[in-house]
Enzyme design. Sequence first.
Site, PDB file in Angstrom:
ATOM      1  N   LYS A 149      35.098  34.839  88.170  1.00 41.10           N
ATOM      2  CA  LYS A 149      35.931  36.040  87.966  1.00 41.10           C
ATOM      3  C   LYS A 149      36.803  35.874  86.724  1.00 41.10           C
ATOM      4  O   LYS A 149      37.882  36.459  86.622  1.00 41.10           O
ATOM      5  CB  LYS A 149      36.803  36.313  89.193  1.00 41.10           C
ATOM      6  CG  LYS A 149      36.015  36.642  90.455  1.00 41.10           C
ATOM      7  CD  LYS A 149      35.387  38.024  90.368  1.00 41.10           C
ATOM      8  CE  LYS A 149      34.592  38.342  91.639  1.00 41.10           C
ATOM      9  NZ  LYS A 149      33.838  39.603  91.510  1.00 41.10           N
ATOM     10  N   ARG A 150      36.352  35.062  85.800  1.00 39.40           N
ATOM     11  CA  ARG A 150      37.033  34.839  84.516  1.00 39.40           C
ATOM     12  C   ARG A 150      38.478  34.383  84.718  1.00 39.40           C
ATOM     13  O   ARG A 150      39.379  34.730  83.971  1.00 39.40           O
ATOM     14  CB  ARG A 150      36.979  36.087  83.625  1.00 39.40           C
ATOM     15  CG  ARG A 150      35.567  36.676  83.404  1.00 39.40           C
ATOM     16  CD  ARG A 150      34.545  35.609  83.064  1.00 39.40           C
ATOM     17  NE  ARG A 150      33.220  36.158  82.730  1.00 39.40           N
ATOM     18  CZ  ARG A 150      32.096  35.884  83.402  1.00 39.40           C
ATOM     19  NH1 ARG A 150      32.107  35.087  84.472  1.00 39.40           N
ATOM     20  NH2 ARG A 150      30.940  36.370  82.995  1.00 39.40           N
TER      21      ARG A 150
ATOM     22  N   GLU B 146      46.459  46.311  79.665  1.00 37.25           N
ATOM     23  CA  GLU B 146      47.270  47.123  80.582  1.00 37.25           C
ATOM     24  C   GLU B 146      47.455  48.535  80.032  1.00 37.25           C
ATOM     25  O   GLU B 146      47.424  49.510  80.782  1.00 37.25           O
ATOM     26  CB  GLU B 146      48.660  46.484  80.777  1.00 37.25           C
ATOM     27  CG  GLU B 146      48.667  45.220  81.596  1.00 37.25           C
ATOM     28  CD  GLU B 146      48.484  43.959  80.749  1.00 37.25           C
ATOM     29  OE1 GLU B 146      47.942  44.044  79.632  1.00 37.25           O
ATOM     30  OE2 GLU B 146      48.878  42.882  81.223  1.00 37.25           O
TER      31      GLU B 146
ATOM     32  N   GLY C 252      53.482  42.987  84.015  1.00 36.92           N
ATOM     33  CA  GLY C 252      54.381  42.768  85.149  1.00 36.92           C
ATOM     34  C   GLY C 252      54.656  41.300  85.396  1.00 36.92           C
ATOM     35  O   GLY C 252      55.329  40.939  86.353  1.00 36.92           O
TER      36      GLY C 252
ATOM     37  N   GLU D 170      50.305  36.552  79.601  1.00 34.32           N
ATOM     38  CA  GLU D 170      51.640  36.339  80.179  1.00 34.32           C
ATOM     39  C   GLU D 170      51.787  34.887  80.642  1.00 34.32           C
ATOM     40  O   GLU D 170      52.832  34.256  80.433  1.00 34.32           O
ATOM     41  CB  GLU D 170      51.862  37.314  81.333  1.00 34.32           C
ATOM     42  CG  GLU D 170      51.904  38.764  80.864  1.00 34.32           C
ATOM     43  CD  GLU D 170      52.256  39.740  81.965  1.00 34.32           C
ATOM     44  OE1 GLU D 170      53.406  40.195  81.993  1.00 34.32           O
ATOM     45  OE2 GLU D 170      51.378  40.050  82.797  1.00 34.32           O
TER      46      GLU D 170
HETATM   47  C1  1HE Z   1      37.678  40.520  87.024  1.00 32.88           C
HETATM   48  C2  1HE Z   1      38.679  40.545  86.035  1.00 32.88           C
HETATM   49  C3  1HE Z   1      39.978  40.951  86.423  1.00 32.88           C
HETATM   50  C4  1HE Z   1      36.835  39.923  85.110  1.00 32.88           C
HETATM   51  N1  1HE Z   1      40.176  41.272  87.714  1.00 32.88           N
HETATM   52  N2  1HE Z   1      37.933  40.852  88.293  1.00 32.88           N
HETATM   53  N3  1HE Z   1      42.673  42.304  82.789  1.00 32.88           N
HETATM   54  C5  1HE Z   1      41.731  43.043  82.177  1.00 32.88           C
HETATM   55  O1  1HE Z   1      41.805  44.253  82.099  1.00 32.88           O
HETATM   56  C6  1HE Z   1      40.580  42.267  81.631  1.00 32.88           C
HETATM   57  C7  1HE Z   1      39.337  42.582  82.426  1.00 32.88           C
HETATM   58  N4  1HE Z   1      38.241  41.688  82.096  1.00 32.88           N
HETATM   59  C8  1HE Z   1      37.503  41.792  80.969  1.00 32.88           C
HETATM   60  O2  1HE Z   1      37.791  42.574  80.056  1.00 32.88           O
HETATM   61  C9  1HE Z   1      36.297  40.893  80.858  1.00 32.88           C
HETATM   62  O3  1HE Z   1      35.956  40.484  82.179  1.00 32.88           O
HETATM   63  C10 1HE Z   1      36.521  39.617  79.993  1.00 32.88           C
HETATM   64  C11 1HE Z   1      36.625  40.024  78.504  1.00 32.88           C
HETATM   65  C12 1HE Z   1      37.737  38.843  80.407  1.00 32.88           C
HETATM   66  C13 1HE Z   1      35.295  38.686  80.184  1.00 32.88           C
HETATM   67  O4  1HE Z   1      34.073  39.387  79.930  1.00 32.88           O
HETATM   68  P1  1HE Z   1      32.713  38.791  80.496  1.00 32.88           P
HETATM   69  O5  1HE Z   1      31.612  39.684  79.960  1.00 32.88           O
HETATM   70  O6  1HE Z   1      32.634  37.342  80.198  1.00 32.88           O
HETATM   71  O7  1HE Z   1      32.793  38.912  82.097  1.00 32.88           O
HETATM   72  P2  1HE Z   1      32.608  40.193  83.044  1.00 32.88           P
HETATM   73  O8  1HE Z   1      31.138  40.427  83.266  1.00 32.88           O
HETATM   74  O9  1HE Z   1      33.385  41.351  82.566  1.00 32.88           O
HETATM   75  O10 1HE Z   1      33.302  39.715  84.381  1.00 32.88           O
HETATM   76  C14 1HE Z   1      32.689  38.741  85.244  1.00 32.88           C
HETATM   77  C15 1HE Z   1      33.217  38.991  86.637  1.00 32.88           C
HETATM   78  O11 1HE Z   1      34.633  38.796  86.652  1.00 32.88           O
HETATM   79  C16 1HE Z   1      32.993  40.443  87.101  1.00 32.88           C
HETATM   80  O12 1HE Z   1      32.845  40.409  88.496  1.00 32.88           O
HETATM   81  P3  1HE Z   1      31.372  40.482  89.163  1.00 32.88           P
HETATM   82  O13 1HE Z   1      31.633  40.419  90.632  1.00 32.88           O
HETATM   83  O14 1HE Z   1      30.778  41.792  88.694  1.00 32.88           O
HETATM   84  O15 1HE Z   1      30.620  39.310  88.631  1.00 32.88           O
HETATM   85  C17 1HE Z   1      34.322  41.103  86.769  1.00 32.88           C
HETATM   86  O16 1HE Z   1      34.583  42.248  87.580  1.00 32.88           O
HETATM   87  C18 1HE Z   1      35.279  39.976  87.113  1.00 32.88           C
HETATM   88  N5  1HE Z   1      36.554  40.127  86.422  1.00 32.88           N
HETATM   89  N6  1HE Z   1      38.125  40.172  84.862  1.00 32.88           N
HETATM   90  C19 1HE Z   1      39.169  41.223  88.609  1.00 32.88           C
HETATM   91  N7  1HE Z   1      40.993  40.971  85.557  1.00 32.88           N
HETATM   92  C20 1HE Z   1      51.229  40.754  86.376  1.00 32.88           C
HETATM   93  S1  1HE Z   1      50.621  42.148  85.738  1.00 32.88           S
HETATM   94  C21 1HE Z   1      49.306  41.709  84.716  1.00 32.88           C
HETATM   95  C22 1HE Z   1      48.529  42.931  84.404  1.00 32.88           C
HETATM   96  C23 1HE Z   1      47.161  42.592  83.913  1.00 32.88           C
HETATM   97  O17 1HE Z   1      46.792  41.458  83.726  1.00 32.88           O
HETATM   98  S2  1HE Z   1      46.163  43.935  83.628  1.00 32.88           S
HETATM   99  C24 1HE Z   1      44.866  43.285  82.691  1.00 32.88           C
HETATM  100  C25 1HE Z   1      43.754  42.822  83.562  1.00 32.88           C
END
Ligand code: 1HE
Length: 260
Positions: free
Chosen positions: A27-28, A134, A142, A114
């Site tokens: 889940k990265r 975000e 957050g 963060e």
């Molecule tokens: C996740 C998450 C996650 C991956 N929560 N499951 N963060 C984001 O908005 C970033 C979201 N993630 C991405 O943009 C990409 O995953 C990455 C650039 C980090 C990596 O890409 P990649 O191609 O290597 O991986 P992927 O195919 O997108 O993800 C692999 C799996 O990880 C997939 O799940 P699967 O069950 O389909 O295999 C994704 O859904 C899962 N995954 N990132 C949940 N973030 C205290 S407040 C803080 C506020 C925030 O941090 S908001 C920003 C959140």
Amino acid sequence: MSQKHIHFERCGEQQEIAVIRLTRAAKRNALNDGLVMALRDLFQNMPEGVRAAVIAGEGDHFCAGLDLSELKERDAGQGMHHSRAWHAALEALQYGPVPVIAALHGAVVGGGLELASACHIRVADESTFYALPEGSRGIFVGGGGSVRIPRLIGVARMADMMLTGRVYNAQDGERIGLAQYLVPVGTAFDKALELAARIAQNAPLTNYALTHVLPRIADQPADQGFMTEAMISAIAQSAPEAKQRVRDFLEGRAAKVQKA
Ligand code: 1HE
């Protein structure tokens, strides 16, 4: 010691370096509540004898931020408590017992940035990229990001990242101050360990002054900052270890500063 999705071990000649790995690569390394609490517990209960720590992520990325699958279930009140739980965990890290070095690679995004910004030093390899998605997900940081990230790169750059979805690559991240070290792909962990070994040799009181007092001085008005500086400076130099280290230099036993 190993909790779910987090691995802890000690290394160094005297086991003085703690190595913390996020092990949720599938889940990265997205941070769910369990992981955030495990990080808090770890920094609140750091074993005796640890003098510096390195935090890294397994797999292709350091950390994808908040586990978005948990976000959809929260109302406003729960969201507030959730953010405060992140604050508690990252404060436990920032104001914990030892300096912490983040070894970065791949995605350092959202809550991952963060987490990295709560560490005292960031070492990034050339695969690193930084973003605050975000803004485009209709949410806000957050995990303390709005307090810590502007202190690294300024309000304008953080606002730009969130308003436009701008992604910084490793070179530009180092240029603007997101990381202090930029190293070849695959070498951030080794560089972080090297720095941790160096930091672990400092007088503990000096490391404490740098991690606990310096950031507070930086937040104080100049007049109060000068006074706090005078006090911590007096405390640090009065320690027997400080006196010994100065004597070592004067008597030719300590290393000189080498030209960079
Ligand atoms: C996740 C998450 C996650 C991956 N929560 N499951 N963060 C984001 O908005 C970033 C979201 N993630 C991405 O943009 C990409 O995953 C990455 C650039 C980090 C990596 O890409 P990649 O191609 O290597 O991986 P992927 O195919 O997108 O993800 C692999 C799996 O990880 C997939 O799940 P699967 O069950 O389909 O295999 C994704 O859904 C899962 N995954 N990132 C949940 N973030 C205290 S407040 C803080 C506020 C925030 O941090 S908001 C920003 C959140």
